[in-house]
Design an enzyme around this catalytic site. Structure first.
Site, mmCIF file in Angstrom:
data_model
loop_
_atom_site.group_PDB
_atom_site.id
_atom_site.type_symbol
_atom_site.label_atom_id
_atom_site.label_comp_id
_atom_site.label_asym_id
_atom_site.label_seq_id
_atom_site.Cartn_x
_atom_site.Cartn_y
_atom_site.Cartn_z
ATOM 1 N NE ARG A 155 6.182 -1.223 -8.548
ATOM 2 C CZ ARG A 155 5.185 -0.353 -8.376
ATOM 3 N NH1 ARG A 155 3.948 -0.787 -8.308
ATOM 4 N NH2 ARG A 155 5.409 0.939 -8.293
ATOM 5 C CD GLU A 203 -5.920 1.662 -10.663
ATOM 6 O OE1 GLU A 203 -4.976 0.895 -10.378
ATOM 7 O OE2 GLU A 203 -5.888 2.874 -10.414
ATOM 8 C CG ASP A 216 -6.840 3.521 -0.416
ATOM 9 O OD1 ASP A 216 -6.999 2.609 0.389
ATOM 10 O OD2 ASP A 216 -6.434 4.649 -0.096
HETATM 11 P P1 IMP Z 1 -7.066 5.965 -4.485
HETATM 12 O O1 IMP Z 1 -7.052 7.136 -5.410
HETATM 13 O O2 IMP Z 1 -7.084 6.373 -3.044
HETATM 14 O O3 IMP Z 1 -8.160 4.967 -4.796
HETATM 15 O O4 IMP Z 1 -5.668 5.246 -4.617
HETATM 16 C C1 IMP Z 1 -5.370 4.526 -5.730
HETATM 17 C C2 IMP Z 1 -3.896 4.259 -5.889
HETATM 18 O O5 IMP Z 1 -3.144 4.371 -4.660
HETATM 19 C C3 IMP Z 1 -3.733 2.826 -6.327
HETATM 20 O O6 IMP Z 1 -3.807 2.721 -7.736
HETATM 21 C C4 IMP Z 1 -2.383 2.466 -5.768
HETATM 22 O O7 IMP Z 1 -1.373 2.843 -6.666
HETATM 23 C C5 IMP Z 1 -2.263 3.288 -4.514
HETATM 24 N N1 IMP Z 1 -2.659 2.488 -3.327
HETATM 25 C C6 IMP Z 1 -3.793 2.626 -2.601
HETATM 26 N N2 IMP Z 1 -3.845 1.735 -1.598
HETATM 27 C C7 IMP Z 1 -2.718 0.993 -1.699
HETATM 28 C C8 IMP Z 1 -2.201 -0.113 -0.945
HETATM 29 O O8 IMP Z 1 -2.786 -0.634 0.024
HETATM 30 N N3 IMP Z 1 -1.005 -0.613 -1.356
HETATM 31 C C9 IMP Z 1 -0.318 -0.110 -2.430
HETATM 32 N N4 IMP Z 1 -0.773 0.920 -3.164
HETATM 33 C C10 IMP Z 1 -1.956 1.476 -2.803
HETATM 34 MG MG MG Z 2 -1.953 2.279 -8.966
#
Ligand code: IMP
Ligand code: MG
Length: 176
Positions: A165, A99, A103
């Protein structure tokens, strides 16, 4: 790049490359005698994966999965839809989910449950970045590149509306 939206650099290119090589060496040691299957979560993790895989000195394979999380652009809801599933059958395999960033952890929690149900021999997570302040669920990836502060990060695969990216470093996006 001279882009006003790019703020403070969180991880420099040299530190990224050095840490990715360390993670590759750790995986090489931990999976000695095995043939791990790296499951790369599209799209952000592609950049990390391609460097990481070249630092793993084992016979290994890669497969891809694409997921979309319902929610706003910067908040995931934990309700995840599979856009592209794996090609490979993972039963009996040593699977490492690769991954870009954890977040809230909701996306990863869903993926772990989903892949565990397919009965791999083992399942672990290698995340380039984590935001410990934001984590909402009880999970801790076995391999973590860097812990970053609670900022929206871009670069080295991470995007904002599909841009940035290609930056060779990880930077904070400047709040509008
Ligand atoms: P989560 O489900 O909140 O853990 O979010 C996961 C997904 O959100 C990651 O795989 C990223 O695609 C996107 N994401 C979360 N935080 C960021 C960030 O700071 N920058 C870019 N993408 C993020
Ligand atoms: Mg992602």
């Amino acid at each position: 790049m001279g882009d006003a939206a790019i703020g403070e650099i969180l991880v420099q290119p040299d530190d990224l490359q050095h840490r990715v090589r360390e993670l590759g060496a750790e995986i090489t040691r931990d999976y000695a005698g095995k043939q791990p299957l790296l499951v790369c979560v599209l799209k952000g993790a592609v950049f990390f994966l391609s460097d990481l895989m070249r630092a793993i000195e084992l016979p290994c394979e890669v497969d891809f999965m694409a997921v979309a999380s319902y929610g706003s652009a910067t908040q995931s809801s934990g309700v995840v839809r599979i856009l592209k599933d794996l090609d490979a059958v993972i039963a009996g395999r040593d699977v490492i989910i690769v991954e870009d960033i954890v977040d809230s952890g909701l996306t990863l929690q869903y993926l772990l449950r989903n892949l565990k149900a397919r009965e791999p021999a083992s399942l672990s997570v290698c995340a380039l970045l984590t935001k410990p302040e934001r984590l909402k669920v009880d999970l801790s990836p076995r391999y973590v590149g860097f812990e970053i502060p609670n900022r929206f990060a871009v670069g080295y695969g991470l995007d904002h509306a599909e841009r940035y990216r290609n930056l060779p470093y990880v930077a904070a996006l400047r709040e509008a």
